[in-house]
Scaffold this active site. Structure first.
Site, PDB file in Angstrom:
ATOM      1  N   ALA A  64      37.885  32.448  33.831  1.00  0.00           N
ATOM      2  CA  ALA A  64      38.031  32.024  32.446  1.00  0.00           C
ATOM      3  C   ALA A  64      37.692  33.139  31.457  1.00  0.00           C
ATOM      4  O   ALA A  64      38.459  33.416  30.532  1.00  0.00           O
ATOM      5  CB  ALA A  64      37.152  30.800  32.192  1.00  0.00           C
ATOM      6  N   ILE A  65      36.558  33.785  31.646  1.00  0.00           N
ATOM      7  CA  ILE A  65      36.132  34.836  30.705  1.00  0.00           C
ATOM      8  C   ILE A  65      36.726  36.189  31.076  1.00  0.00           C
ATOM      9  O   ILE A  65      37.244  36.910  30.223  1.00  0.00           O
ATOM     10  CB  ILE A  65      34.595  34.905  30.631  1.00  0.00           C
ATOM     11  N   LYS A  94      21.375  31.599  23.119  1.00  0.00           N
ATOM     12  CA  LYS A  94      22.402  30.855  23.857  1.00  0.00           C
ATOM     13  C   LYS A  94      21.779  30.020  24.971  1.00  0.00           C
ATOM     14  O   LYS A  94      22.135  28.862  25.181  1.00  0.00           O
ATOM     15  CB  LYS A  94      23.454  31.808  24.426  1.00  0.00           C
ATOM     16  N   ALA A 123      38.636  37.499  37.539  1.00  0.00           N
ATOM     17  CA  ALA A 123      39.669  37.220  36.532  1.00  0.00           C
ATOM     18  C   ALA A 123      39.710  35.721  36.285  1.00  0.00           C
ATOM     19  O   ALA A 123      40.768  35.107  36.265  1.00  0.00           O
ATOM     20  CB  ALA A 123      41.032  37.732  36.997  1.00  0.00           C
ATOM     21  N   ASN A 170      25.595  34.094  32.156  1.00  0.00           N
ATOM     22  CA  ASN A 170      24.743  33.212  31.371  1.00  0.00           C
ATOM     23  C   ASN A 170      23.333  33.204  31.959  1.00  0.00           C
ATOM     24  O   ASN A 170      23.136  33.515  33.126  1.00  0.00           O
ATOM     25  CB  ASN A 170      25.291  31.782  31.377  1.00  0.00           C
TER      26      ASN A 170
END
Length: 336
Positions: A10-11, A206, A8, A104
């Site tokens: 930032a994203i 990205k 839980a 990422n």
């Protein structure tokens, strides 16, 4: 849908609040201060305009068994944190559970259903022991690229900075019933979640910026606009991106924007500290293996020289070790 979000931060916090407020049955799998805060006060999201939204109808637990089997599991941890939860994820997964990966960089599943001579190959940099591929069922994975920026500003409190796009895609490029359902779920919560027929191309788009600007910023303590406007670092970024593009092209990936346009896009973000620089400043381990080391590995697999990327990788790996040693010394001093 019955949805569990592992993490839980930032994203995960941002996505979880929006999904819960849209009516989904949401459980956060969290620990420590975050767990206590969410249980006491719900999960709070502060939007760009200052408006505050609290999801008080969410569940929070540190027990995967207690959460039980879900319709959808969202892995909202950083790539290097997945190994620590891999043994537990299976407790959330039934035969029809979909797993959305929000990491990422090059994901552990990259070559699953990839086709060609590299089909099924293990990405050693991000999954050196094969644990992730064994424990987090690749057949049930839906790829996802995270474009929004947000930050965890206190336990149970996330501030949204910008962006709302989460492209999704099956690993084989099909438009399945399950990925369509997840896209509709995300859209209903206020996100843009198009279903793509080549999620790997979006991952590379990205990553093209992340593998370049993150290490340069971490090493120089500079923001995106600084890197792009200083001639020497702009040239370094362009050289690293050229090497990465050569690898991607050999893997069948074509970029839909030019290199110059990608750099210009980073420059427009302005005085923004990359996530890797934020990790260095906070004394945390960075995502250097998923963002940079994995590209070095794919360069070797495709016989593509990557001298500029290699150099950045070596420097950030040493920086990571230095940061870890300093953080360890601080902990010892506090304990004393």
């Amino acid at each position: 849908m019955k949805i569990a979000i592992i993490g839980a931060g930032a994203i995960g916090g941002y996505v979880g609040v929006k999904l819960a407020l849209a009516g989904e049955d949401l459980t956060f799998i969290v620990r420590g201060a975050n767990l206590r805060a969410i249980r006491s006060n719900g999960m709070k999201l502060i939007m760009q305009d200052g408006s505050e939204h609290v999801a008080s109808n969410v569940k929070a637990t540190d027990s995967y068994s207690e959460a039980g089997v879900q319709d959808l599991v969202i892995l909202a941890l950083k790539a290097h944190q997945l190994d620590a939860v891999a043994d537990e994820v299976g407790k959330l997964v039934g035969p029809d559970t979909a797993i959305v990966t929000m990491q990422n960089g090059i994901p552990y599943w990259y070559f699953h259903k990839h086709g060609g001579e590299l089909e099924g190959r293990q990405v050693q940099t991000v999954d050196p022991t094969g644990t992730l591929a064994r424990k987090i069922p690749v057949e049930q994975v839906i790829g996802c690229v995270v474009y929004p920026a947000s930050e965890l500003i206190a336990p149970g409190v996330v501030r949204h900075i910008e962006g709302d796009r989460f492209p999704l895609g099956e690993l084989d490029g099909s438009v399945s019933e399950r990925v369509t359902r997840i896209s509709e779920c995300f859209t209903n919560a206020g996100f843009k979640a198009p279903v793509l027929d080549n999620i790997r191309s979006e991952i590379w788009l990205k990553l093209w910026g992340n593998l370049t600007f993150n290490p340069i910023s971490a090493l120089t303590h500079s923001t995106l606009v600084d890197i792009c406007q200083f001639p020497l670092t702009r040239d370094l970024a362009a050289n690293m991106m050229t090497e990465a593009q050569a690898i991607a092209n050999k893997l069948g990936i074509e970029f839909r924007v030019t290199l110059d346009k990608r750099i210009a896009g980073a420059e427009k973000v302005g005085k923004h500290k990359t996530s890797m620089l934020q990790d260095v400043e906070a004394g945390r381990e960075s995502e250097v293996d998923a963002l940079v080391g994995s590209v070095v590995e794919l360069g070797r697999l495709t016989d593509t020289p990557t001298p500029h990327i290699d150099t950045a990788y070596a420097l950030v790996k040493l920086l990571d070790r230095t940061v870890a040693e300093e953080a360890g010394q601080v902990r010892l001093q506090k304990a004393a």
